[in-house]
Design an enzyme around this catalytic site. Structure first.
Site, PDB file in Angstrom:
ATOM      1  CG  HIS A  45      27.647  16.455  44.093  1.00 43.80           C
ATOM      2  ND1 HIS A  45      28.546  17.638  44.802  1.00 43.80           N
ATOM      3  CD2 HIS A  45      29.207  15.781  43.825  1.00 43.80           C
ATOM      4  CE1 HIS A  45      29.452  17.642  45.101  1.00 43.80           C
ATOM      5  NE2 HIS A  45      29.908  16.605  44.488  1.00 43.80           N
ATOM      6  CD  GLU A  46      29.394  12.480  42.614  1.00 40.45           C
ATOM      7  OE1 GLU A  46      30.483  12.848  41.882  1.00 40.45           O
ATOM      8  OE2 GLU A  46      29.558  12.446  43.835  1.00 40.45           O
ATOM      9  CG  HIS A  84      31.885  16.527  40.171  1.00 43.64           C
ATOM     10  ND1 HIS A  84      32.355  17.736  40.629  1.00 43.64           N
ATOM     11  CD2 HIS A  84      31.601  15.952  41.292  1.00 43.64           C
ATOM     12  CE1 HIS A  84      32.721  17.800  41.815  1.00 43.64           C
ATOM     13  NE2 HIS A  84      32.024  16.836  42.130  1.00 43.64           N
ATOM     14  CD  GLU A  89      33.964  17.871  44.844  1.00 43.96           C
ATOM     15  OE1 GLU A  89      32.599  17.785  45.175  1.00 43.96           O
ATOM     16  OE2 GLU A  89      34.776  17.397  44.179  1.00 43.96           O
ATOM     17  NE  ARG A  91      29.448  19.070  49.971  1.00 46.24           N
ATOM     18  CZ  ARG A  91      30.072  17.839  49.261  1.00 46.24           C
ATOM     19  NH1 ARG A  91      30.840  17.191  50.182  1.00 46.24           N
ATOM     20  NH2 ARG A  91      29.612  17.543  48.250  1.00 46.24           N
ATOM     21  CG  ASP A  93      28.004  20.636  47.036  1.00 45.16           C
ATOM     22  OD1 ASP A  93      27.905  19.602  46.927  1.00 45.16           O
ATOM     23  OD2 ASP A  93      28.374  20.918  47.828  1.00 45.16           O
ATOM     24  CG  HIS A 128      34.596  17.562  48.867  1.00 44.48           C
ATOM     25  ND1 HIS A 128      35.569  16.889  48.870  1.00 44.48           N
ATOM     26  CD2 HIS A 128      33.614  16.979  48.254  1.00 44.48           C
ATOM     27  CE1 HIS A 128      35.579  16.064  47.925  1.00 44.48           C
ATOM     28  NE2 HIS A 128      34.285  16.029  47.644  1.00 44.48           N
TER      29      HIS A 128
HETATM   30 ZN   LIG Z   1      31.914  16.046  44.128  1.00 42.41          ZN
END
Ligand SMILES: [Zn+2]
Length: 301
Positions: free
Chosen positions: A134-135, A138, A197, A269, A201, A263
Site C-alpha cells: 500500500h505505501e 502511494h 488510498e 478496504r 489498497d 481512506h
Molecule cells: Zn495510505
C-alpha cells in the site's frame, strides 16, 4: 518482505501493457529511489531544550509548540533530511512521504495482527505485506505519481500514459462512489476523495500476493497448497488481510469517515478490493455474477 514487495512492484511495472517504455523507465528510477525506513529513526531528536514541569500545562504546550516551530524554521536553506520520521516509533500506522520518496513502517505496526514472526508467510504477507505494498503504491497513485524520485513535483509521464492512468483511476473512483447505509440514509462516499488510498489498497494487495507467490516458490510450495490449518496459503492470505482490518464503528463515526477521511471505511478496504481480484474468486470458488465478483473489475497496479 519489503525487498520482496519492491521486486513485485518492479515486475508489475515491467509487465503492464498500458505504459510506454519511456514512462516505465522513469517509474523504475522512482522505484529504485525509494528509501525503506523500518522501526525507528537512525538518530533521535534532541528534546533536552524543552522544559516540562508538573504544574504548568499551558506552559508545557507552549514549550513544545515553540520547539516544533523553531525546528521547522531551522530547516530553511538546509539540505533535505531524508532520515526524518513524521511518526513516532510506537505508532500503529505507516506512511509514504512523496516529498522524501520514502516508505516508513514504525515499530508499532510490526506486531499482531499485522506481523507475527511465528506465523507463516501467507499470514504476514496478507497483513503487513499488504500495508507495505500500500505505501509503495502511494508513490504511484493519483497524487504520488506527480512527484519524481527526488520528491520534486515534476511530471514524468507521457501525455498518453497519463491518460491511460486516469482511465484506470476513474474505474477505482467510480467503484468507491457508493452508498454507505451503515453511516445513515443517503450518506454517499466520494470516490475522488478516497481515490489515492483505494488505489494503494488495491495495488498493495496485488503486490503482496505476487511477492508471497514468489517466496512460496522458493520454498517449493504454491499458493494452492494447504497450510497448517487446512486452508490453502491463498485463502490464509485473504483471511489474514480481512482480519487485520476488523473494526467496530458507530454510525456517527462512520458518517465522519465517509464525509472527511481520504481512506475508505475498513469494510470497503476489504470488500471493494477483493471483489476486483480474480485471485480472490479463485481462492474461495466465487462465480461470475456473485456478490464478491465485480463485473467491471478495476486494476491500476
Ligand atoms: Zn495510505
Amino acid at each position: 518482505m519489503v525487498h520482496a514487495i519492491e521486486r513485485a512492484m518492479h515486475d508489475d511495472i515491467e509487465s503492464v501493457n498500458w505504459m510506454t517504455p519511456a514512462t516505465k523507465e522513469q517509474a523504475m528510477v522512482k522505484l529504485k529511489g525509494i528509501e525503506d525506513k523500518i522501526g525507528y529513526p537512525s538518530h533521535w531528536r534532541d528534546y533536552s531544550s524543552v522544559k516540562v514541569t508538573r504544574d504548568n500545562y499551558l506552559g508545557n504546550v507552549e514549550q513544545a509548540s515553540s520547539f516544533e516551530l523553531e525546528r521547522w524554521v531551522a530547516k530553511i536553506g538546509k539540505p533535505v533530511d531524508r532520515s526524518e520520521w513524521t511518526m513516532t516509533p510506537p505508532t500503529i500506522n505507516a506512511y509514504y512521504d512523496p516529498q522524501l520518496n520514502t516508505i516508513n513502517f514504525p515499530a508499532g505496526i510490526l506486531q499482531p495482527p499485522f506481523f507475527e514472526k511465528t506465523m507463516d508467510d501467507s499470514v504476514n504477507y496478507g497483513a503487513i505485506g499488504m500495508v507495505i505494498g500500500h505505501e509503495l503504491t502511494h508513490g504511484f497513485d493519483d497524487q504520488g505519481r506527480k512527484f519524481d524520485a527526488h520528491g520534486n513535483l515534476r511530471d514524468w509521464w507521457t501525455a498518453e500514459d497519463a491518460k491511460q492512468y486516469d482511465e484506470r483511476g476513474k474505474c477505482i473512483s467510480d467503484e468507491y462512489t457508493q452508498e454507505v447505509p451503515d453511516a445513515g440514509p443517503g450518506v454517499k462516499q466520494n470516490g475522488l476523495l478516497t481515490q489515492g488510498e483505494d488505489t494503494a489498497d488495491n495495488g498493495g494487495i496485488h503486490l503482496a500476493l505476487f511477492a508471497l507467490e514468489a517466496e512460496l516458490k522458493k520454498q517449493g510450495k504454491s499458493l494452492d497448497d494447504k497450510g497448517p490449518d487446512g486452508w490453502t496459503y491463498r485463502q490464509r492470505f485473504f483471511l489474514s488481510n480481512a482480519y487485520s482490518w476488523c473494526a467496530n464503528i458507530r454510525p456517527e463515526v462512520a458518517r465522519l469517515i465517509v464525509t472527511t477521511d481520504p481512506h475508505s471505511m475498513p469494510i470497503f478496504r476489504i470488500d471493494d478490493v477483493v471483489s476486483n481480484m480474480s485471485e480472490f474468486a479463485q481462492a474461495f470458488g466465487c462465480k461470475a455474477g456473485q456478490k464478491m465478483v465485480r463485473a467491471n473489475a478495476c486494476r491500476v497496479w
